[in-house]
Design an enzyme around this catalytic site. Structure first.
Site, short mmCIF file in Angstrom:
data_model
loop_
_atom_site.label_atom_id
_atom_site.label_comp_id
_atom_site.label_asym_id
_atom_site.label_seq_id
_atom_site.Cartn_x
_atom_site.Cartn_y
_atom_site.Cartn_z
N LYS A 28 1.15 -1.29 -0.21
CA LYS A 28 0.24 0.11 0.22
C LYS A 28 1.06 1.10 0.13
O LYS A 28 1.46 2.06 1.31
CB LYS A 28 -0.80 0.24 1.15
CG LYS A 28 -1.99 1.62 1.12
CD LYS A 28 -2.70 1.25 2.03
CE LYS A 28 -2.03 1.72 2.88
NZ LYS A 28 -2.15 3.65 2.54
N GLY A 87 6.32 4.44 9.78
CA GLY A 87 5.19 5.37 9.63
C GLY A 87 5.30 5.80 10.62
O GLY A 87 6.77 5.84 11.77
N SER A 88 4.85 6.72 11.38
CA SER A 88 4.57 7.33 12.59
C SER A 88 4.93 6.86 14.00
O SER A 88 3.84 5.66 14.25
CB SER A 88 3.38 8.54 12.60
OG SER A 88 2.15 7.97 12.73
N GLY A 146 1.97 3.39 14.16
CA GLY A 146 2.10 2.30 14.94
C GLY A 146 1.60 1.61 15.65
O GLY A 146 1.23 0.65 15.78
N GLU A 155 8.12 -0.15 11.80
CA GLU A 155 9.63 1.14 12.19
C GLU A 155 9.32 2.50 12.01
O GLU A 155 8.57 3.31 11.32
CB GLU A 155 10.36 0.97 10.67
CG GLU A 155 12.08 1.55 10.41
CD GLU A 155 11.52 3.14 10.59
OE1 GLU A 155 11.60 3.40 10.86
OE2 GLU A 155 11.60 2.86 9.16
N CYS A 166 13.78 9.60 8.86
CA CYS A 166 13.54 9.15 9.85
C CYS A 166 14.66 8.87 10.80
O CYS A 166 14.08 9.11 11.94
CB CYS A 166 12.31 7.77 9.88
SG CYS A 166 13.37 6.20 9.19
N GLU A 207 9.73 14.47 16.90
CA GLU A 207 10.31 13.97 16.29
C GLU A 207 9.58 15.88 14.58
O GLU A 207 8.33 15.49 15.18
CB GLU A 207 10.12 12.75 15.69
CG GLU A 207 10.45 12.80 13.89
CD GLU A 207 10.11 11.20 13.48
OE1 GLU A 207 11.01 10.71 13.07
OE2 GLU A 207 9.55 10.69 13.14
#
Length: 482
Positions: A177, A229-230, A234, A251, A286, A385
């Protein structure tokens, strides 16, 4: 204007279930540059069914690993043949400067496929050992099944490679996706997969939004979810997978620190790497080394050198070969970064360079490369972040203080240590609680080694031979004694 009307489902171009589309907007010009179908739940169901059939009934999982590796090598070659086209598309939809895209967006992705094609030859797919009661025990690693791979918008081809390459080598089938912000490159990836001869059903690529992602995560036909992703998303995926006892690799975010030890030789090359470690891809990485920890006795020297280097960065049209930093990927992302810039000023950090929008650019989602000094480790800009071109500098008192500051974070993804003595740098690196640490480099990720994070930076590892394990299950066969 790139327009696609079909979806890549089960290895074939098929009509989407609905007429809903994704309009892709250039972050540099704020004008449409592409349109693709928005995958619906029905489209995703069809993709999972194709993957399930290919795994349960097709030859792919039972092929010798060497044959699957050959297919992955052909996919790498197909990407290499279209490298310029990939670079152009990714520059357009992500905003990465064109002079960097061949490596930052395309080259490392191709390298991942090449690496996994090599790893398969030596990977211990099966081991035999003596059991406790004299029996022979065979321990096999078998493919995990159907994988839902969900990738972010910042380096989407590279992250897709980190998931596809080990999954395919392991014998899994995959529904990928891509993100709605940057889906255009994924249609080129589908064409490359067809050219490489990836069998029908083994790979589907269906761009979809957050609802589509959750549909995939919940799907009973999916055995494993791999998400990048974030941390917030997650956490949600982890909850859903935990509820269904579904395997997952996460991750997630980072707030990584680079430690300058007191003996570092602050050459222009080192300063350039420190700035690049925080600013590459406009900070939308990241592993961005966005926190710089500096010995107090060298603080003014370092801040002065960084100010000159950050101030010299050229922001502008990503297709201009002179551009160092392009725009942020969306207007929403720019607004988020601007919120952190305001928070830094409000909390008392010293704004040295940047802090706003470039005055000579009236279109595009640009933010000036920004340097904050005198940053207290409790400030928001030192803890959260930002995912933008923002570097913070904090002084420390002695080596232990530097290590403590580096570890004082909810995240644990990456880090770096800079020193004239690499052995000393390695010793300090072992005390940093992050998944990867580089010594005298701002590039902590190496595709031949495992990558992932401690703490809220995620669960599991990608990259390196170890990354194959994420797409396998261990099966033990106990044979009769003698």
């Amino acid at each position: 204007m790139l327009t696609h009307e079909l979806l890549f489902v089960g290895g074939r171009w098929t009509a989407p279930d609905s007429d809903e589309t994704i309009e892709v907007v250039s972050p540099a010009t704020e004008t449409p540059i592409g349109r693709v179908p928005l995958g619906s739940a029905t489209d995703l169901d069809r993709a999972v069914t194709a993957a399930r059939t290919a795994f349960d009934s097709g030859p792919w999982p039972a092929l010798p690993p060497a044959e699957r590796a050959e297919a992955v090598a052909r996919l790498a070659a197909a990407i290499r043949a279209r490298a310029d086209e990939f670079a152009d598309i990714l520059t357009g939809e992500v905003g990465t400067p064109r002079k960097l895209s061949p490596f930052v967006q395309v080259g490392i992705a191709r390298g991942v496929f090449d690496a996994y094609a090599r790893f398969a030859a030596d990977y211990p797919w099966s081991k035999t050992r003596k059991g406790a009661r004299g029996a022979t025990v065979r321990v096999r690693q078998v493919p995990v099944g159907v994988v839902a791979a969900i990738v972010p918008w910042n380096t989407p081809l590279f992250v897709s490679a980190l998931k596809l390459a080990p999954a395919l080598v392991a014998g899994a089938t995959v529904v990928l996706k891509p993100p709605v912000e940057t889906p255009l490159h994924s249609f080129l990836l589908a064409e490359a997969a067809m050219e490489a001869g990836i069998p029908e059903g083994v790979l589907s690529i269906v761009p979809s939004g957050a609802e589509g992602g959750e549909h995939l995560v919940r799907h009973p036909g999916v055995d494993k979810v791999s998400f990048t992703g974030s941390t917030a998303v997650g956490r949600r995926i982890g909850e859903l997978c935990g509820n269904d006892v579904r395997r997952c690799t996460l991750e997630l975010g980072g707030k990584s620190a680079a430690i300058l030890l007191d003996d570092v030789d602050l050459t222009p090359a080192v300063v350039g790497q420190l700035v690049g470690g925080a600013m590459t891809n406009s900070g939308q990485v990241c592993t961005s080394l966005s926190r710089l920890l500096v010995p107090r006795e060298r603080y003014d020297e370092v801040v002065g050198a960084l100010a000159e280097a950050v101030g010299a960065l050229r922001v502008g049209d990503p297709y201009d070969q002179a551009t160092d930093l392009g725009p942020l990927v969306t207007e929403r992302q720019r607004a988020r970064v601007e919120g952190y810039l305001a928070a830094g000023r409000d909390e008392g950090a010293r704004l040295v360079v940047g802090g706003g929008r470039p005055k000579d650019l009236d279109r595009g989602w640009y933010v000036e490369p920004t340097l904050f000094a005198d940053v207290d480790p409790k400030m928001v800009i030192a803890r959260e972040e930002i995912f933008g071109p923002v570097l913070t500098v904090t002084p420390y008192e002695g080596e232990q203080d530097a290590v403590d500051l580096a570890n004082d974070s909810d995240y644990g993804l990456a880090g770096a240590v800079w020193t004239a003595d690499p052995a000393r740098g390695e010793a300090v690196a072992t005390r940093i609680r992050t998944g990867v640490v580089a010594v005298n480099s701002s590039a902590p990720l190496d595709m031949c080694a495992p990558f992932g994070g401690f703490k809220r930076s995620g669960i599991g590892r990608e990259s390196g031979p170890e990354g194959i394990s994420a797409y396998t299950e261990f099966q033990t066969i106990v044979l009769p004694a003698g």
